[in-house]
Write a protein that holds these residues in place. Sequence first.
Motif, mmCIF file in Angstrom:
data_model
loop_
_atom_site.group_PDB
_atom_site.id
_atom_site.type_symbol
_atom_site.label_atom_id
_atom_site.label_comp_id
_atom_site.label_asym_id
_atom_site.label_seq_id
_atom_site.Cartn_x
_atom_site.Cartn_y
_atom_site.Cartn_z
ATOM 1 N N ILE A 19 -92.595 -18.407 22.953
ATOM 2 C CA ILE A 19 -93.311 -19.447 23.906
ATOM 3 C C ILE A 19 -93.045 -19.508 25.397
ATOM 4 O O ILE A 19 -93.840 -19.571 26.254
ATOM 5 N N VAL A 22 -95.141 -15.809 26.300
ATOM 6 C CA VAL A 22 -96.522 -15.504 25.903
ATOM 7 C C VAL A 22 -97.473 -15.567 26.942
ATOM 8 O O VAL A 22 -98.579 -14.858 26.812
ATOM 9 N N ALA A 23 -97.380 -16.239 27.907
ATOM 10 C CA ALA A 23 -98.654 -16.624 28.864
ATOM 11 C C ALA A 23 -98.638 -15.601 29.697
ATOM 12 O O ALA A 23 -99.559 -14.881 30.040
ATOM 13 N N LYS A 26 -99.767 -12.596 27.911
ATOM 14 C CA LYS A 26 -101.065 -12.296 27.512
ATOM 15 C C LYS A 26 -102.015 -11.778 28.736
ATOM 16 O O LYS A 26 -102.882 -10.749 28.667
ATOM 17 N N ASP A 50 -91.607 -15.822 17.938
ATOM 18 C CA ASP A 50 -91.754 -17.298 17.231
ATOM 19 C C ASP A 50 -93.286 -17.240 17.047
ATOM 20 O O ASP A 50 -93.983 -16.372 16.945
ATOM 21 N N SER A 51 -93.648 -18.357 16.730
ATOM 22 C CA SER A 51 -95.165 -18.738 16.278
ATOM 23 C C SER A 51 -96.066 -18.509 17.373
ATOM 24 O O SER A 51 -96.873 -17.889 17.186
ATOM 25 N N ALA A 52 -95.611 -18.655 18.611
ATOM 26 C CA ALA A 52 -96.199 -18.485 19.753
ATOM 27 C C ALA A 52 -96.621 -17.069 19.763
ATOM 28 O O ALA A 52 -97.834 -16.458 20.281
ATOM 29 N N PHE A 54 -96.200 -14.796 17.685
ATOM 30 C CA PHE A 54 -97.204 -14.394 16.200
ATOM 31 C C PHE A 54 -98.618 -14.624 16.662
ATOM 32 O O PHE A 54 -99.563 -13.759 16.461
ATOM 33 N N GLN A 55 -98.956 -15.979 17.239
ATOM 34 C CA GLN A 55 -100.286 -16.321 17.478
ATOM 35 C C GLN A 55 -100.781 -15.268 18.610
ATOM 36 O O GLN A 55 -101.961 -14.916 18.585
ATOM 37 N N LEU A 56 -100.013 -14.916 19.376
ATOM 38 C CA LEU A 56 -100.477 -13.551 20.399
ATOM 39 C C LEU A 56 -100.975 -12.508 19.807
ATOM 40 O O LEU A 56 -101.894 -11.950 20.075
ATOM 41 N N MET A 58 -101.673 -12.066 16.928
ATOM 42 C CA MET A 58 -103.055 -12.434 16.059
ATOM 43 C C MET A 58 -104.146 -12.381 17.210
ATOM 44 O O MET A 58 -105.213 -11.827 16.759
ATOM 45 N N PHE A 59 -103.914 -12.851 18.285
ATOM 46 C CA PHE A 59 -105.052 -13.031 19.232
ATOM 47 C C PHE A 59 -105.442 -11.479 19.703
ATOM 48 O O PHE A 59 -106.473 -11.230 20.045
ATOM 49 N N PHE A 63 -109.065 -10.037 19.292
ATOM 50 C CA PHE A 63 -109.674 -9.547 20.569
ATOM 51 C C PHE A 63 -110.274 -8.123 20.429
ATOM 52 O O PHE A 63 -111.455 -7.812 20.837
#
Lengths: 106, 725
Positions: A19, A22-23, A26, A50-52, A54-56, A58-59, A63
Amino acid sequence: MNTESSAEMVFNMAEDLTIYSVAELKDSFMEYAEKTQELKVTLEQVTEFDSAGFQLMMFIINFANATEKTCVIKRLSKPVIDVLMLLGMNEDFSFKKNLASQEASL
Amino acid sequence: MNDEARQTFINESEEMLQSMEDSLLQMEQEPENAEYINSVFRSMHTIKGAAGIFGFDFIVDFAHPVETVMDEVRDGAHQVDEFLIAWLLKCKDHTEVLIHNVSAGDENNISQELINEGEKLIAEFSGHSLSNTDDNQTKSNTGAHGAVESWVISLDFKKDTFRNGFDPLSFIRYLEKLGDIREVITDLEDVPFAEEMDPESCYLSFKILLNSSASKAEIESVFEFVLDDCDIQIIPPKTQNDVYLNLLETLDYEQEKRLGEILVSIGAITDFELKKALAAQDHSIDQATADPTKAIEPLGEILIEKDSVSKPVLEKALDRQKQSREENKSIRVDANRLGQLINLVGELVISNAAVKLMVEKHGLYDVQEVVAEVENLVEDIRDNALELRMVPIGETFSRFRRVVRDVSRELGKDIDLVITGGEAELDKTVVEKINDPLTHLVRNSLDHGIETPEERELKGKPRQGTLTLNALHDSGHIVIQIADDGAGLDAEKIRTKAEANGLIQPGQQLSKRELFRLIFEPGLSTKQQASNLSGRGVGMDVVKRNIEALRGNVEVDSEPGKGTLVTIQLPLTLAIIDGFMVGASRERYVIPLSMVEECVEMDSKEWELSETSHYVNLRGEVMPYLRLTEFFSIPTEKRLGVKRESLVVVRFGRNKAGFVVDELYGELQTVIKPLGKLFENLTGVTGATVLGSGEVALILDVQGLIALASSGSASKKIATDLAEA
């Protein structure tokens, strides 16, 4: 830090894929993605995931699909593999099984 | 403490102890049944609590360790075995002794001996449990967790989850500690795929299949800190639903509970789910107040919508709630007050009869309808009032479980008690008085009737003997049967004994039934060795006397080698009956209506009297008869002219007889007034009633009269006794 190898256009994920980063990650990824049709992401340096993070990831996959680019994710580090195992996913971030049949029985 | 509170304590404790004993005996049959374990715990817990309130420390000191043991049993730390049950029965007995001390007013002088006894009893258990600990431990570990199926946990995280410092993956990892995660579905549909995706916002949701024996609340507690940042749904496995249904079945609420509380208490929903559902309901109430066309959503529907609970569980819970409401509607009433009410209703019946008489006398035809209506109401009130005192006989029956258990052990016999018809109801006063005779008959069967397992095997019977207690209603009476599959009565032995005692003449012709009836005569016991359990020939006559005092009847039937059946017939109530009024000369008599078979007028060709042999022939059926004017020696000069006589056929059990009367008056609500001590031993009458006119009518003791009529010469002697009295 992420590095972009100009010869192969590889996106190397930073050690910290959480987290807290990630910003920034990205933004750099989007910059990288604009330059190439073949997305190659390596995760060998990742020590914090972490989850963030992981989410990135998956993004990135979504994408690539949405923009019709190819996407290869390579050299997963242990923390990443641990999360994929926990969530029952393959090393290319695809799902191992389909729950639909079991859901139907519930 | 005032006397009333003390009495309440004693009564409640006694009830608790009785229910504890019942549960313990049931536990012997079904050691795994948690309902009985809980019930025993509750009994001890309640007694301890109440004793604490009243300051009976000596009871608290004893009950506390017993309660602790029961608590450990509930947790599976001790096994339910023969030792435990026997020990708990002893504890129940000891507690009873302690409570008797309270009822005797000795609570401040509890003997050291009694206290030591209690301590010894407690020590007995600790000693036993120490030697068995290892054994129990392994058992409880293997037996605790049964079949598991998957829980489905849906987690829908809100946008700010990451920013609030939560990592959803860490919760899933933690979940692994509760069981085996079989599968995780990660839902990414919400993750935007372009610029608008904010990597610091959380778009994740998961569906997790978890195999775990943990409860819903335990699973929810994993997400305790993230409850505000995540929509959680925990759907139990199918097997878990059955667990909830079972829990609902066995739950016993002392107080009425709300639906949410019931569901939380069985673990079907968690506190958090309840709060959310209630909040949703509040919202729906707000909407409904704003817009009257909208209905308030019931809590159950909200819970189902949110998948917090399955429909069968909800329906069962609603059902139980309804039941507990009904259960809690009962109130405890002093039996004396009920007695007073019934007396007053009796007076009302009499007064109403008087009103009716006046209306008829003065020919107030316009009032008649009103009077008829009042009479109907009075009749309803009477029936309802009497019903208040009706209790099922089952409770009395189940007390014999302990007797059967203890006695059969003492005698080295193996006896099973089967109870049927326990729901049949009868007046509480009758129930109280039937207990002693019943105990005697049961003990007799256990002691003399059923043989030892060895003897039974020799006779080709199963080793285990069966004693059956049965109850049923039969024409205004309750019939209680005590049946055993034992040795049966030996008719020849009874004859020999009766001849030796001079009860019958040597060689006198008697039917089997008449012979068996002799066992109710004083001084007749055929068992060679009398035991300390049942009588030495005193007792059966007392049993008969007690039952007859209740206007009842006892009969015995037996088949050698097959068993014995004792049948007791009792009136349902001792207070008010439907009667049939007849006249003999100027006197009036009441016959209990339930015993009247039919009435036939004299001039009919259907019946014929034989004055010499005292038998009446009614359509070919021969039965004994009594002419009431003769029996009660009513002077004939008082008889008005030539009356047409009628025959009233009465039946009691298997016996029938005819009463010849002068007048038939018809049905009458009859309030039974006892005749008082002086007349209580009279044969032929059981009581009296006051008529509307203020006159007194005697209530006939039908069975006594049938017996007299059957014995041939309707003994004039008794009749003259009565006349003189």
